[in-house]
Design an enzyme around this catalytic site. Structure first.
Site, PDB file in Angstrom:
ATOM      1  N   SER A 143       0.866  -1.189   0.000  1.00 58.46           N
ATOM      2  CA  SER A 143       0.000   0.000   0.000  1.00 58.46           C
ATOM      3  C   SER A 143       0.895   1.230   0.000  1.00 58.46           C
ATOM      4  O   SER A 143       2.062   1.157   0.415  1.00 58.46           O
ATOM      5  CB  SER A 143      -0.850   0.000   1.273  1.00 58.46           C
ATOM      6  OG  SER A 143      -1.472   1.251   1.480  1.00 58.46           O
ATOM      7  N   TYR A 156      -2.646  -1.428  10.332  1.00 57.87           N
ATOM      8  CA  TYR A 156      -2.500  -1.623   8.879  1.00 57.87           C
ATOM      9  C   TYR A 156      -1.181  -1.015   8.385  1.00 57.87           C
ATOM     10  O   TYR A 156      -0.413  -1.657   7.662  1.00 57.87           O
ATOM     11  CB  TYR A 156      -3.696  -0.969   8.192  1.00 57.87           C
ATOM     12  CG  TYR A 156      -3.766  -1.123   6.694  1.00 57.87           C
ATOM     13  CD1 TYR A 156      -4.271  -2.284   6.116  1.00 57.87           C
ATOM     14  CD2 TYR A 156      -3.368  -0.087   5.849  1.00 57.87           C
ATOM     15  CE1 TYR A 156      -4.370  -2.413   4.740  1.00 57.87           C
ATOM     16  CE2 TYR A 156      -3.470  -0.204   4.471  1.00 57.87           C
ATOM     17  CZ  TYR A 156      -3.970  -1.363   3.923  1.00 57.87           C
ATOM     18  OH  TYR A 156      -4.072  -1.495   2.557  1.00 57.87           O
TER      19      TYR A 156
HETATM   20  C1  BGC Z   1      -6.204   1.451   2.200  1.00 62.27           C
HETATM   21  C2  BGC Z   1      -7.405   2.341   2.022  1.00 62.27           C
HETATM   22  C3  BGC Z   1      -6.982   3.784   1.796  1.00 62.27           C
HETATM   23  C4  BGC Z   1      -5.943   3.857   0.705  1.00 62.27           C
HETATM   24  C5  BGC Z   1      -5.427   5.269   0.483  1.00 62.27           C
HETATM   25  C6  BGC Z   1      -5.228   1.673   1.086  1.00 62.27           C
HETATM   26  O1  BGC Z   1      -4.106   0.881   1.306  1.00 62.27           O
HETATM   27  O2  BGC Z   1      -6.628   0.104   2.203  1.00 62.27           O
HETATM   28  O3  BGC Z   1      -8.226   2.263   3.174  1.00 62.27           O
HETATM   29  O4  BGC Z   1      -8.099   4.567   1.390  1.00 62.27           O
HETATM   30  O5  BGC Z   1      -4.857   3.024   1.030  1.00 62.27           O
HETATM   31  O6  BGC Z   1      -5.169   5.939   1.675  1.00 62.27           O
END
Ligand code: BGC
Length: 255
Positions: A143, A156
């Protein structure tokens, strides 16, 4: 077809980014193991789409945070298709909660699925790829938050930051086996993981304001990058994260 004669596992492939990758890999000629968690009909939509164009897949239920289930995923791939070439560690979960209130059990569950899972699946897969002796591809769906802090999302963000260093470390260790390891770092992609934001126009507007290209990413766009990293064309690429985020990491405040 760019993935002809290959065998790929995609974790969390019953919806969202994982589903798009599984379908696209099958279109490119890979035999695909569709990993899922839940009832037996959970992977049906992914499997039906793959079958619709004559693609090859099997569905395997495996919670990647459990060692025996992660190993079973690799064993089932080899039993069904004879080998393993590509793994996409896509399965991931997220829960937003103020840091000071974050429940320990929720924190541990997120780390277990998002970070321990890729460790277990990659380890079992690498052992198989080393025995085969023909290299391989490990791709993690990380991410922007492997780098970018996100308030209320500490578990996360920590899991994705860990995934960055897992990738970098094992890329070096596995290079001698011609197994490449890379991360894809999506920004905001329109999938069920962001259902809370998608349902609230004001939250969605605030998120879009952080994205220079001013729209959600599509799962299919992530799948296109995954095909490239899985293909022969990416043989010299290892140890890096490829962000695909509409410019989110480059936004600078209120422009
Ligand atoms: C997350 C989302 C978030 C996006 C941008 C992703 O990795 O799962 O919840 O909106 O990143 O911030």
């Amino acid at each position: 077809m760019r993935l002809k004669n290959t065998v790929a596992i995609v974790t969390g492939a019953s919806s969202g980014i994982g589903q798009a990758i599984a379908i696209r890999f099958a279109r490119e000629g890979a035999a695909v193991v569709v990993d899922y968690v839940g009832d037996a009909d959970t992977p049906a939509a992914t499997e039906m789409q793959i079958a619709s164009f004559g693609g090859r897949s099997i569905a395997v239920a495996a919670d990647v945070s459990k060692p025996e289930e992660a190993q079973n995923l690799i064993d089932r791939a080899v039993a069904a298709f004879g080998r393993l070439d590509i793994v996409v560690n896509n399965a991931g979960i997220e829960k937003k909660c103020d840091f000071v209130d974050y429940p320990l059990d929720e924190w541990q569950k997120i780390l277990a699925v998002n970070l321990v899972g890729p460790f277990l699946v990659s380890q079992a897969a690498a052992r198989q790829m080393i025995v085969q002796g023909q290299g391989g591809r490990l791709i993690n769906i990380s991410s922007v938050h492997e780098d970018l802090p996100m308030p209320t999302n500490s578990a996360y963000c920590s899991s994705k930051g860990g995934l960055r260093m897992l990738m970098r470390t094992i890329a070096v260790e596995l290079a001698k086996h011609r197994i490449t390891v890379n991360n894809i770092g999506p920004g905001a992609v329109f999938t069920p993981i962001d259902a809370d934001v998608e349902a609230k126009p004001e939250m969605e507007k605030a998120l879009m304001a952080e994205i220079p290209l001013n729209r959600w990413g599509k799962p299919e766009e992530i799948a296109g990058l995954a095909v490239f990293l899985a293909s022969d064309e990416a043989a010299y690429i290892t140890g890096s994260t490829y962000f695909i985020d509409g410019g989110m990491l480059r936004q600078s405040g209120s422009y």
